[in-house]
Design an enzyme around this catalytic site. Structure first.
Site, PDB file in Angstrom:
ATOM      1  N   HIS A 175       1.213  -1.116   0.230  1.00  0.00           N
ATOM      2  CA  HIS A 175       0.346   0.140   0.067  1.00  0.00           C
ATOM      3  C   HIS A 175       0.614   1.522  -0.518  1.00  0.00           C
ATOM      4  O   HIS A 175       2.063   1.479   0.702  1.00  0.00           O
ATOM      5  CB  HIS A 175      -0.779   0.253   1.040  1.00  0.00           C
ATOM      6  CG  HIS A 175      -1.254   1.390   1.568  1.00  0.00           C
ATOM      7  ND1 HIS A 175      -0.584   2.120   2.508  1.00  0.00           N
ATOM      8  CD2 HIS A 175      -2.691   2.273   1.014  1.00  0.00           C
ATOM      9  CE1 HIS A 175      -1.220   3.174   2.268  1.00  0.00           C
ATOM     10  NE2 HIS A 175      -2.518   3.341   1.717  1.00  0.00           N
ATOM     11  N   ASN A 177       0.542   5.720  -0.257  1.00  0.00           N
ATOM     12  CA  ASN A 177      -0.440   7.517   0.062  1.00  0.00           C
ATOM     13  C   ASN A 177       0.669   8.666  -0.149  1.00  0.00           C
ATOM     14  O   ASN A 177       1.856   8.347   0.510  1.00  0.00           O
ATOM     15  CB  ASN A 177      -1.652   7.072   0.551  1.00  0.00           C
ATOM     16  CG  ASN A 177      -1.893   7.944   0.888  1.00  0.00           C
ATOM     17  OD1 ASN A 177      -2.278   9.330   1.663  1.00  0.00           O
ATOM     18  ND2 ASN A 177      -3.270   8.206   0.026  1.00  0.00           N
ATOM     19  N   ARG A 184     -15.859   8.763  -4.106  1.00  0.00           N
ATOM     20  CA  ARG A 184     -16.533   7.309  -4.610  1.00  0.00           C
ATOM     21  C   ARG A 184     -16.212   6.297  -4.740  1.00  0.00           C
ATOM     22  O   ARG A 184     -15.347   6.237  -4.629  1.00  0.00           O
ATOM     23  CB  ARG A 184     -15.694   7.917  -7.137  1.00  0.00           C
ATOM     24  CG  ARG A 184     -16.819   6.693  -7.698  1.00  0.00           C
ATOM     25  CD  ARG A 184     -16.328   6.548  -9.201  1.00  0.00           C
ATOM     26  NE  ARG A 184     -16.420   5.706  -9.764  1.00  0.00           N
ATOM     27  CZ  ARG A 184     -15.417   4.984 -10.335  1.00  0.00           C
ATOM     28  NH1 ARG A 184     -14.750   4.412  -9.933  1.00  0.00           N
ATOM     29  NH2 ARG A 184     -16.453   3.603 -11.082  1.00  0.00           N
TER      30      ARG A 184
END
Length: 303
Positions: free
Chosen positions: A105, A107, A259
């Protein structure tokens, strides 16, 4: 301060990561969805599914704004509650086919909190972490050495501080265990000037592929059978638990009206839970929790 430069970098980062991952997979490319947020902003979601190497790889860019920060964004800074906001970032989760290849992961993100008549309050955040199913010391040391090298130009204290923060953040409190073997995590970063903070964000973002791809290349062709696959699916359940219960990025996305398909793309396509599972003593499955999923100094492990 130049948020346009940050946005340009993030879009380029999404492109470069997708190119590298699709090239490694060799069988599938990323599907791209452009989306708009009714309250302001939008994004670009990219997902590779059912590849030769990656069962599911999602790399998302979003840029959203609105009149009031969601609660998850102001929880640690209540003085900013009620301000307008602008948020942009790239977030990705990679779920490989082979259980010997770890999930990863990453970010990187930028926030501004605004109020009319006042200077914007800005900060950066992000990092990356590794979640193996079958631990490998070489991989863990490489991951952390790459993270340390990215941090080194910004001070000797940066890697140990953000490594410790990662260990603390990616922790399943109800399980009493880490999600993986850590990496870097930072938030509310504005202790340096804007240019230095932005340079650090780029150093972290640019180091993700050099941290992850060599591990993929070493493990992607390791033979495995039904036992390893079943254990991979079981351990993926921990990933789902963390993302749905604790992850601030998931909460921010849902609270800000993002979303849903893009927010939940981090979840693996297949997963299983088993009641009171206990690995066989002395097995590789037992070694994962007994040795690898502990807060280790991986740089020292590789000395």
């Amino acid at each position: 301060m130049n948020s346009d430069a940050v946005k340009s970098y993030l879009l380029d980062l999404q492109d470069s990561i997708c190119t590298a991952l699709a090239g490694e997979d060799g069988a599938r490319d990323f599907r791209t969805d452009e989306w708009q947020r009714e309250q302001g902003g939008g994004g670009r979601s990219r997902v590779l599914a059912d590849g030769a190497v990656f069962e599911k790889a999602g790399v998302n860019f979003s840029h959203v704004f609105g009149p009031a920060l969601p609660p998850s964004a102001s929880a640690s800074r209540p003085e900013l509650a009620g301000r307008g906001f602008e948020a942009m970032g790239v977030s990705l989760v990679i779920h490989p086919n082979n259980p010997y290849v770890p999930t990863s992961h990453a970010n990187v993100r930028f926030f501004q909190a605004t109020r009319e008549g006042e200077e914007p309050v800005w900060w950066f955040g992000g990092g990356y972490d590794l979640t193996p199913y079958y631990g490998n010391r070489e991989d863990c040391v490489h991951w952390h050495r790459t993270a340390q090298a990215a941090c080194a130009p910004f001070g000797d204290d940066v890697y140990p501080r953000f490594k410790r923060w990662c260990d603390e953040y990616f922790h399943l409190k109800h399980r009493g265990e880490p999600r993986g073997i850590g990496g870097l995590f930072f938030d509310d970063l504005n202790e340096w000037d804007f240019d230095t903070s932005f340079a650090f964000l780029r150093a972290v973002g640019d180091s993700y592929i050099p941290a992850y791809l060599p591990i993929v290349q070493r493990r992607r062709d390791t033979p495995f059978g039904e036992r390893e696959r079943a254990f991979q699916l079981y351990r993926r359940g921990r990933y789902v638990e963390f993302n749905l219960v604790f992850d601030r990025g998931t909460l921010f996305g849902l609270q800000s009206g993002g979303r849903t398909e893009a927010i939940l793309m981090s979840l693996p396509p297949l997963v299983r839970w088993e009641y009171d599972y206990r690995p066989e003593p002395g097995s590789a499955e037992a070694e994962l929790t007994e040795y690898f999923l502990t807060d280790r100094d991986w740089l020292a492990e590789g000395a």
